[in-house]
Design a protein around this motif. Structure first.
Motif, mmCIF file in Angstrom:
data_model
loop_
_atom_site.group_PDB
_atom_site.id
_atom_site.type_symbol
_atom_site.label_atom_id
_atom_site.label_comp_id
_atom_site.label_asym_id
_atom_site.label_seq_id
_atom_site.Cartn_x
_atom_site.Cartn_y
_atom_site.Cartn_z
ATOM 1 N N ILE A 49 0.838 -1.209 0.000
ATOM 2 C CA ILE A 49 0.000 0.000 0.000
ATOM 3 C C ILE A 49 0.872 1.259 0.000
ATOM 4 N N ALA A 50 1.962 1.256 0.778
ATOM 5 C CA ALA A 50 2.853 2.420 0.822
ATOM 6 C C ALA A 50 3.537 2.638 -0.519
ATOM 7 N N LEU A 51 3.925 1.537 -1.193
ATOM 8 C CA LEU A 51 4.550 1.670 -2.511
ATOM 9 C C LEU A 51 3.575 2.275 -3.515
ATOM 10 N N ALA A 52 2.345 1.807 -3.493
ATOM 11 C CA ALA A 52 1.333 2.364 -4.403
ATOM 12 C C ALA A 52 1.068 3.838 -4.091
ATOM 13 N N ASN A 53 1.002 4.169 -2.817
ATOM 14 C CA ASN A 53 0.758 5.561 -2.420
ATOM 15 C C ASN A 53 1.929 6.456 -2.822
ATOM 16 N N GLY A 54 3.168 5.945 -2.654
ATOM 17 C CA GLY A 54 4.334 6.739 -3.025
ATOM 18 C C GLY A 54 4.400 6.998 -4.513
ATOM 19 N N LEU A 55 4.101 5.987 -5.325
ATOM 20 C CA LEU A 55 4.095 6.172 -6.776
ATOM 21 C C LEU A 55 3.013 7.156 -7.191
ATOM 22 N N TYR A 56 1.863 7.090 -6.543
ATOM 23 C CA TYR A 56 0.768 8.006 -6.881
ATOM 24 C C TYR A 56 1.132 9.448 -6.530
ATOM 25 N N ILE A 57 1.668 9.656 -5.318
ATOM 26 C CA ILE A 57 2.017 11.019 -4.898
ATOM 27 C C ILE A 57 3.113 11.592 -5.789
ATOM 28 N N SER A 58 4.119 10.776 -6.101
ATOM 29 C CA SER A 58 5.208 11.258 -6.960
ATOM 30 C C SER A 58 4.705 11.600 -8.359
ATOM 31 N N SER A 59 3.770 10.808 -8.876
ATOM 32 C CA SER A 59 3.249 11.075 -10.222
ATOM 33 C C SER A 59 2.459 12.372 -10.267
ATOM 34 N N HIS A 60 1.611 12.613 -9.264
ATOM 35 C CA HIS A 60 0.863 13.881 -9.325
ATOM 36 C C HIS A 60 1.737 15.071 -8.941
ATOM 37 N N ASN A 61 2.838 14.835 -8.221
ATOM 38 C CA ASN A 61 3.804 15.912 -7.995
ATOM 39 C C ASN A 61 4.507 16.299 -9.291
ATOM 40 N N ILE A 62 4.851 15.297 -10.092
ATOM 41 C CA ILE A 62 5.450 15.585 -11.401
ATOM 42 C C ILE A 62 4.459 16.314 -12.292
ATOM 43 N N PHE A 63 3.203 15.883 -12.257
ATOM 44 C CA PHE A 63 2.156 16.532 -13.059
ATOM 45 C C PHE A 63 1.951 17.989 -12.651
ATOM 46 N N ARG A 64 2.102 18.286 -11.372
ATOM 47 C CA ARG A 64 1.897 19.653 -10.864
ATOM 48 C C ARG A 64 3.159 20.500 -10.974
ATOM 49 N N GLY A 65 4.256 19.909 -11.491
ATOM 50 C CA GLY A 65 5.483 20.681 -11.704
ATOM 51 C C GLY A 65 6.326 20.878 -10.478
ATOM 52 N N PHE A 66 6.240 19.977 -9.510
ATOM 53 C CA PHE A 66 7.054 20.084 -8.308
ATOM 54 C C PHE A 66 8.507 19.775 -8.634
ATOM 55 N N PRO A 67 9.445 20.289 -7.842
ATOM 56 C CA PRO A 67 10.871 19.979 -8.081
ATOM 57 C C PRO A 67 11.170 18.507 -7.821
ATOM 58 N N LYS A 68 12.301 18.062 -8.353
ATOM 59 C CA LYS A 68 12.671 16.650 -8.216
ATOM 60 C C LYS A 68 12.894 16.257 -6.757
ATOM 61 N N THR A 69 13.357 17.203 -5.951
ATOM 62 C CA THR A 69 13.580 16.885 -4.534
ATOM 63 C C THR A 69 12.281 16.508 -3.840
ATOM 64 N N ALA A 70 11.175 17.195 -4.208
ATOM 65 C CA ALA A 70 9.882 16.863 -3.621
ATOM 66 C C ALA A 70 9.415 15.486 -4.068
ATOM 67 N N VAL A 71 9.657 15.147 -5.339
ATOM 68 C CA VAL A 71 9.251 13.833 -5.861
ATOM 69 C C VAL A 71 10.010 12.718 -5.142
ATOM 70 N N VAL A 72 11.334 12.869 -5.036
ATOM 71 C CA VAL A 72 12.148 11.864 -4.348
ATOM 72 C C VAL A 72 11.797 11.810 -2.866
ATOM 73 N N GLY A 73 11.523 12.976 -2.277
ATOM 74 C CA GLY A 73 11.169 13.020 -0.865
ATOM 75 C C GLY A 73 9.880 12.281 -0.568
ATOM 76 N N ASN A 74 8.909 12.339 -1.467
ATOM 77 C CA ASN A 74 7.651 11.633 -1.244
ATOM 78 C C ASN A 74 7.820 10.120 -1.374
ATOM 79 N N LEU A 75 8.710 9.678 -2.258
ATOM 80 C CA LEU A 75 9.018 8.248 -2.305
ATOM 81 C C LEU A 75 9.689 7.803 -1.006
ATOM 82 N N PHE A 76 10.609 8.602 -0.513
ATOM 83 C CA PHE A 76 11.288 8.301 0.741
ATOM 84 C C PHE A 76 10.303 8.312 1.906
ATOM 85 N N ARG A 77 9.348 9.240 1.853
ATOM 86 C CA ARG A 77 8.326 9.324 2.900
ATOM 87 C C ARG A 77 7.493 8.052 2.949
#
Length: 405
Positions: free
Chosen positions: A95-123
């Motif tokens: 469930i955490a892996l699915a949630n991390g992939l989802y959050i990172s994907s919509h962060n990329i869609f919203r134009g967030f920096p790469k640090t935020a994308v990697v940080g959400n996977l780490f989270r």
């Protein structure tokens, strides 16, 4: 309601899901803004970015279908046949892996920096042990409250528990990140305002080269009267800079922490200029007159009320900070001076001891040589001592007369 059997989750599961995200964002905003600071005039509701919360609620609503409907119910429940009571670590990891992939994907869609994308996977990875802890705690509490077996509640609530753990980790990480960003912004604001303050002080010295401006600022009433008569534009500039700093002190997130850090970096002379510049605000009659004459435009009532209500407390706080910092610097300099004197005294004592040893050796050497000369004059067999020279070598005095014979 389609995936739940327990009526609480069926009717209130969506409310719980959205409440986790909303409350997390509110607590995060308050912490990142400096919390409930004593004396601050900013209300905690002003720290909350409702637009950001709305975006988070929209995207967390879409995650319900992914995490609850597809991941927990279809993949884990029907395809793999895994439940949280049998393999909690595996369930929460998927469930955490699915949630991390989802959050990172919509962060990329919203134009967030790469640090935020990697940080959400780490989270999402950090959320796995947190979910395990929450699951154990709920397994002990829920049967007591509901009278139902723990598995009957926790199996269908696995996605909610994982969501709660993920938002807990996100709240901690993003709170510190937002707080650091606020601190950086306040440091920049303070640096710009202080730069303007020292620039204005330089203009004052150039405009009145025959006067000691810093000494004149010691008496704000006389200084303000002089400026009002001879340089009204500089007077307005002085008050505007001081009012800007006062506004930031009370109404900007993390302002006090940033101000204190920057004041520590100043020299005592710079702090003295800063404090005496701010003491000009004690002339409330002149400041009120400038407000009424349109210094800040026609809509000045709230600004004037804010100034009159807070200027005494503000000046008292600034004076206390300056006295505290100056006293710490004095104690530090005194301790360093004492340490330096102690080191010098130790070196002096060591030098005295070395000189005393050399003097003793010289006296001993003279005594031995005198004894030798006395024996030589009396034609007696001279005494042949072994002398230890200063560098530790053994020197023997030989009787040259006996050798010549």
């Amino acid at each position: 309601m389609l995936t739940q059997n327990w009526w609480v989750l069926a009717w209130f599961g969506a409310l719980i899901w959205f409440s986790i995200t909303g409350i997390r964002n509110i607590i995060q905003a308050i912490i990142s803004g400096g919390g409930f600071q004593k004396g601050a005039r900013i209300d905690w509701r002003q720290l909350i970015n409702w637009s950001r919360i709305s975006d988070s609620l929209m995207y967390t609503g879409l995650s319900v279908v992914l995490l609850e409907g597809f991941t927990r119910n279809v993949v884990l429940g029907h395809i793999l046949g895994i439940t949280v009571d049998k393999a909690p670590l595996l369930v929460f990891s998927i469930i955490a892996l699915a949630n991390g992939l989802y959050i990172s994907s919509h962060n990329i869609f919203r134009g967030f920096p790469k640090t935020a994308v990697v940080g959400n996977l780490f989270r999402s990875i950090l959320a796995i042990p947190v979910a395990m802890v929450y699951n154990v705690i709920l397994a002990m509490i829920l049967p007591v409250i509901t009278g139902m077996p723990a598995a009957a509640i926790l199996v269908p609530a696995a996605a909610i528990v994982s969501k709660f753990a993920s938002d807990t980790v996100a709240g901690v990480i993003e709170s510190f990140a937002d707080r650091r960003n606020n601190y950086r912004l306040r440091t920049s604001d303070f640096s710009m305002a202080v730069s303007s303050l020292f620039s204005c002080f330089t203009h004052l010295e150039l405009s009145f080269p025959e006067k000691d401006i810093l000494q004149l600022m010691k008496k704000p009433s006389e200084f303000v009267q002089m400026l009002s008569a001879k340089a009204p534009s500089l007077e307005i500039e002085c008050f505007i800079i001081s009012l800007d700093l006062m506004y930031m002190w009370y109404y900007q997130p993390c302002a006090r922490q940033a101000f204190l850090t920057q004041l520590k970096r100043m020299t005592p002379e710079e702090r003295l200029i800063y404090v005496r510049f701010q003491r000009l605000l004690s002339e409330y009659k002149e400041v009120s007159r400038l407000f009424l004459s349109g210094m800040l435009g026609n809509n000045f009532s709230h600004a004037l009320a804010f100034y009159l209500d807070n200027y005494k407390d503000y000046l008292r706080s600034i004076d206390e900070i300056r006295l505290t910092l100056d006293s710490k610097e004095i104690s530090t300099s005194e301790s360093s001076t004492q340490q330096l004197l102690s080191e010098k005294s130790k070196a002096f004592v060591a030098e005295v001891k070395a000189t005393f040893k050399r003097a003793l050796f010289f006296i001993k050497d003279c005594r031995i040589k005198a004894s030798y000369l006395i024996q030589k004059v009396s034609n007696k067999e001279p005494y042949r001592p072994s002398l230890e020279t200063e560098n530790g070598e053994i020197a023997e005095i030989k009787d040259k007369d006996s050798a010549s014979r």
